[in-house]
Scaffold this motif. Sequence first.
Motif, PDB file in Angstrom:
ATOM      1  N   LYS A 254      -6.647  -6.452   1.858  1.00 53.12           N
ATOM      2  CA  LYS A 254      -6.485  -4.994   1.636  1.00 53.12           C
ATOM      3  C   LYS A 254      -6.015  -4.796   0.375  1.00 53.12           C
ATOM      4  O   LYS A 254      -6.373  -3.707  -0.203  1.00 53.12           O
ATOM      5  CB  LYS A 254      -5.328  -4.659   2.617  1.00 53.12           C
ATOM      6  CG  LYS A 254      -5.401  -3.142   2.830  1.00 53.12           C
ATOM      7  CD  LYS A 254      -4.334  -2.607   3.956  1.00 53.12           C
ATOM      8  CE  LYS A 254      -4.171  -1.024   4.116  1.00 53.12           C
ATOM      9  NZ  LYS A 254      -3.159  -0.739   5.149  1.00 53.12           N
ATOM     10  N   LEU A 255      -4.936  -5.490  -0.173  1.00 48.75           N
ATOM     11  CA  LEU A 255      -4.523  -5.293  -1.491  1.00 48.75           C
ATOM     12  C   LEU A 255      -5.705  -5.360  -2.749  1.00 48.75           C
ATOM     13  O   LEU A 255      -5.698  -4.584  -3.786  1.00 48.75           O
ATOM     14  CB  LEU A 255      -3.294  -6.110  -1.874  1.00 48.75           C
ATOM     15  CG  LEU A 255      -2.683  -5.877  -3.128  1.00 48.75           C
ATOM     16  CD1 LEU A 255      -2.118  -4.693  -3.485  1.00 48.75           C
ATOM     17  CD2 LEU A 255      -1.469  -6.798  -3.561  1.00 48.75           C
ATOM     18  N   ASP A 256      -6.329  -6.755  -2.755  1.00 49.06           N
ATOM     19  CA  ASP A 256      -7.396  -7.053  -3.375  1.00 49.06           C
ATOM     20  C   ASP A 256      -8.376  -6.012  -3.394  1.00 49.06           C
ATOM     21  O   ASP A 256      -9.090  -5.396  -4.577  1.00 49.06           O
ATOM     22  CB  ASP A 256      -8.153  -8.155  -3.246  1.00 49.06           C
ATOM     23  CG  ASP A 256      -7.107  -9.358  -3.419  1.00 49.06           C
ATOM     24  OD1 ASP A 256      -6.152  -9.280  -4.260  1.00 49.06           O
ATOM     25  OD2 ASP A 256      -7.361 -10.466  -2.894  1.00 49.06           O
ATOM     26  N   ASP A 257      -8.845  -5.307  -2.166  1.00 49.51           N
ATOM     27  CA  ASP A 257      -9.936  -4.126  -1.994  1.00 49.51           C
ATOM     28  C   ASP A 257      -9.393  -3.179  -2.900  1.00 49.51           C
ATOM     29  O   ASP A 257     -10.065  -2.239  -3.740  1.00 49.51           O
ATOM     30  CB  ASP A 257     -10.085  -4.181  -0.718  1.00 49.51           C
ATOM     31  CG  ASP A 257     -11.303  -2.990  -0.581  1.00 49.51           C
ATOM     32  OD1 ASP A 257     -12.327  -3.220  -0.701  1.00 49.51           O
ATOM     33  OD2 ASP A 257     -10.830  -1.833  -0.054  1.00 49.51           O
ATOM     34  N   PHE A 258      -8.040  -2.695  -2.738  1.00 48.65           N
ATOM     35  CA  PHE A 258      -7.453  -1.445  -3.317  1.00 48.65           C
ATOM     36  C   PHE A 258      -7.552  -1.668  -4.895  1.00 48.65           C
ATOM     37  O   PHE A 258      -8.046  -0.780  -5.654  1.00 48.65           O
ATOM     38  CB  PHE A 258      -6.037  -1.325  -2.913  1.00 48.65           C
ATOM     39  CG  PHE A 258      -5.223  -0.476  -3.579  1.00 48.65           C
ATOM     40  CD1 PHE A 258      -5.467   0.936  -3.537  1.00 48.65           C
ATOM     41  CD2 PHE A 258      -4.340  -0.707  -4.520  1.00 48.65           C
ATOM     42  CE1 PHE A 258      -4.489   1.881  -4.056  1.00 48.65           C
ATOM     43  CE2 PHE A 258      -3.455   0.176  -5.269  1.00 48.65           C
ATOM     44  CZ  PHE A 258      -3.599   1.425  -4.982  1.00 48.65           C
ATOM     45  N   LEU A 259      -7.110  -2.853  -5.402  1.00 51.95           N
ATOM     46  CA  LEU A 259      -6.985  -2.917  -6.791  1.00 51.95           C
ATOM     47  C   LEU A 259      -8.506  -2.959  -7.355  1.00 51.95           C
ATOM     48  O   LEU A 259      -8.764  -2.476  -8.470  1.00 51.95           O
ATOM     49  CB  LEU A 259      -6.458  -4.361  -7.037  1.00 51.95           C
ATOM     50  CG  LEU A 259      -4.663  -4.434  -6.778  1.00 51.95           C
ATOM     51  CD1 LEU A 259      -4.378  -5.866  -7.073  1.00 51.95           C
ATOM     52  CD2 LEU A 259      -3.987  -3.473  -7.433  1.00 51.95           C
ATOM     53  N   HIS A 260      -9.463  -3.716  -6.913  1.00 50.70           N
ATOM     54  CA  HIS A 260     -10.791  -3.651  -7.335  1.00 50.70           C
ATOM     55  C   HIS A 260     -11.245  -2.437  -7.160  1.00 50.70           C
ATOM     56  O   HIS A 260     -12.141  -1.902  -8.314  1.00 50.70           O
ATOM     57  CB  HIS A 260     -11.682  -4.635  -6.612  1.00 50.70           C
ATOM     58  CG  HIS A 260     -11.593  -6.100  -6.878  1.00 50.70           C
ATOM     59  ND1 HIS A 260     -12.169  -6.355  -7.919  1.00 50.70           N
ATOM     60  CD2 HIS A 260     -11.083  -7.133  -6.087  1.00 50.70           C
ATOM     61  CE1 HIS A 260     -11.885  -7.983  -7.888  1.00 50.70           C
ATOM     62  NE2 HIS A 260     -11.433  -8.292  -6.984  1.00 50.70           N
ATOM     63  N   LYS A 261     -11.192  -1.607  -6.231  1.00 50.06           N
ATOM     64  CA  LYS A 261     -11.889  -0.206  -6.362  1.00 50.06           C
ATOM     65  C   LYS A 261     -11.091   0.502  -7.468  1.00 50.06           C
ATOM     66  O   LYS A 261     -11.934   1.535  -8.085  1.00 50.06           O
ATOM     67  CB  LYS A 261     -11.563   0.400  -4.788  1.00 50.06           C
ATOM     68  CG  LYS A 261     -12.511  -0.078  -3.805  1.00 50.06           C
ATOM     69  CD  LYS A 261     -12.293   0.485  -2.418  1.00 50.06           C
ATOM     70  CE  LYS A 261     -13.253   0.050  -1.525  1.00 50.06           C
ATOM     71  NZ  LYS A 261     -12.953   0.474  -0.118  1.00 50.06           N
ATOM     72  N   ILE A 262      -9.906   0.642  -7.481  1.00 51.99           N
ATOM     73  CA  ILE A 262      -9.337   1.538  -8.485  1.00 51.99           C
ATOM     74  C   ILE A 262      -9.684   0.990 -10.094  1.00 51.99           C
ATOM     75  O   ILE A 262      -9.987   1.722 -10.813  1.00 51.99           O
ATOM     76  CB  ILE A 262      -7.475   1.654  -8.698  1.00 51.99           C
ATOM     77  CG1 ILE A 262      -7.382   2.045  -7.084  1.00 51.99           C
ATOM     78  CG2 ILE A 262      -7.017   2.291  -9.600  1.00 51.99           C
ATOM     79  CD1 ILE A 262      -7.558   3.266  -6.801  1.00 51.99           C
ATOM     80  N   SER A 263      -9.598  -0.262 -10.218  1.00 56.00           N
ATOM     81  CA  SER A 263      -9.858  -0.723 -11.612  1.00 56.00           C
ATOM     82  C   SER A 263     -11.466  -0.516 -11.836  1.00 56.00           C
ATOM     83  O   SER A 263     -11.634  -0.128 -13.111  1.00 56.00           O
ATOM     84  CB  SER A 263      -9.734  -2.481 -11.673  1.00 56.00           C
ATOM     85  OG  SER A 263     -10.430  -3.113 -10.745  1.00 56.00           O
TER      86      SER A 263
END
Length: 384
Positions: A254-263
């Motif tokens: 969930k965290l990786d998905d969040f970081l990838h989408k924002i970046s």
Amino acid sequence: MVLINKGLEIRIYPKDELIPLIHQNIGNARFVWNKVLERYNQMYEEAMESEKEIYPSLILFNNILKDLKKEFTFLKDSESTSLQQVLRDLSQSFTQFFNNTSNYPTFKSRKKTKKTFRVQNNNNSIRVENNKLRVPILGFIKYKTSDEYQIYLHTSKINNATIKFKNGKYYAVVNVEIDYTPWPHCRGNVGIDMGMKTFATLDDGTKIANLDLKHENEMIEKYQRKMSRQKYGSHNYYKTLQKYWKWIDKRNNKLDDFLHKISYTIVRNHQNIFMETLNIKGMMQNKKLAPKLQAISISKFISMIKYKCHWNNRNFIQVDMFFPSSKLCNVCKEKYEELTLDMRTWTCPHCNTEHDRDINAAKNILYEGLKILASNLLDETTIT
């Protein structure tokens, strides 16, 4: 089109007889790191006593490894390139230490160190055949991955593969060379202020809230408490451990998905991206800040921004760590020395402008970043 290296993490399903071999190679890689570092430290101390110098080179490490293989015969059961990779990693760690970009190399702990080993692709020793991944010393292993990764695995050059054991599952991180089309040039500039209460604030006033991981963390803590009351290694302990690992994976994914989408959104829409340089290591030593930093993974987010900028010809600049982005009024440039950490808004005593602390910091980072960018471009023009 440019050629880039991309790591493809795929789930692998090794047969039962291969599992001890995987863990032996993981243990041998850690053992070689610790032993080579230990032997080098001893040699360095002896050289200092005789007023000689000894440099941590690959040649020296290889000689130490030869002696280790004679002394510890179980090392011969390891895939040879995996031990050579350990020496290269250790040499790189020393190089970073001498460049003042990292601390002196330390010994690897069995409990805390990531359980991995890396093998190189020599003479097509790593390849995909009949929907199975061939890895040196392990042979053919079943795997599952996305359709996109399947295409890469079948059509791209494979450099190496890292076998990884994480949360009860086995993975192979396959490094491949792919043809990549960079995103088109755009004109946007953005200053980004990272925070604790708000994950990130952009200079245009956009605030990105921290990801809500409360439920996942509660479930992880629940199963941690349950395991503490069970007998270590028992059947019930193992069942609880599986559930504990499952919730850790859910939180991390969930965290990786969040970081990838924002970046992705930030890099896609801005040509020039400016952030402040953060002393992550220093902040991690603060007992109050460390848990929050681990939860929001600022360093991982910055690394994502960096490589996406590199792939897509974007400019990424970090302003100086000591630049007073929060205390500086972005209108009149007056510095407000009385600003404290608990003040989320403040009024400039010089021009009476009311500031949101984070937005003001992001604007100042933008202005300072543009100055650095202009200076760099001027230097390049002068050299040319």
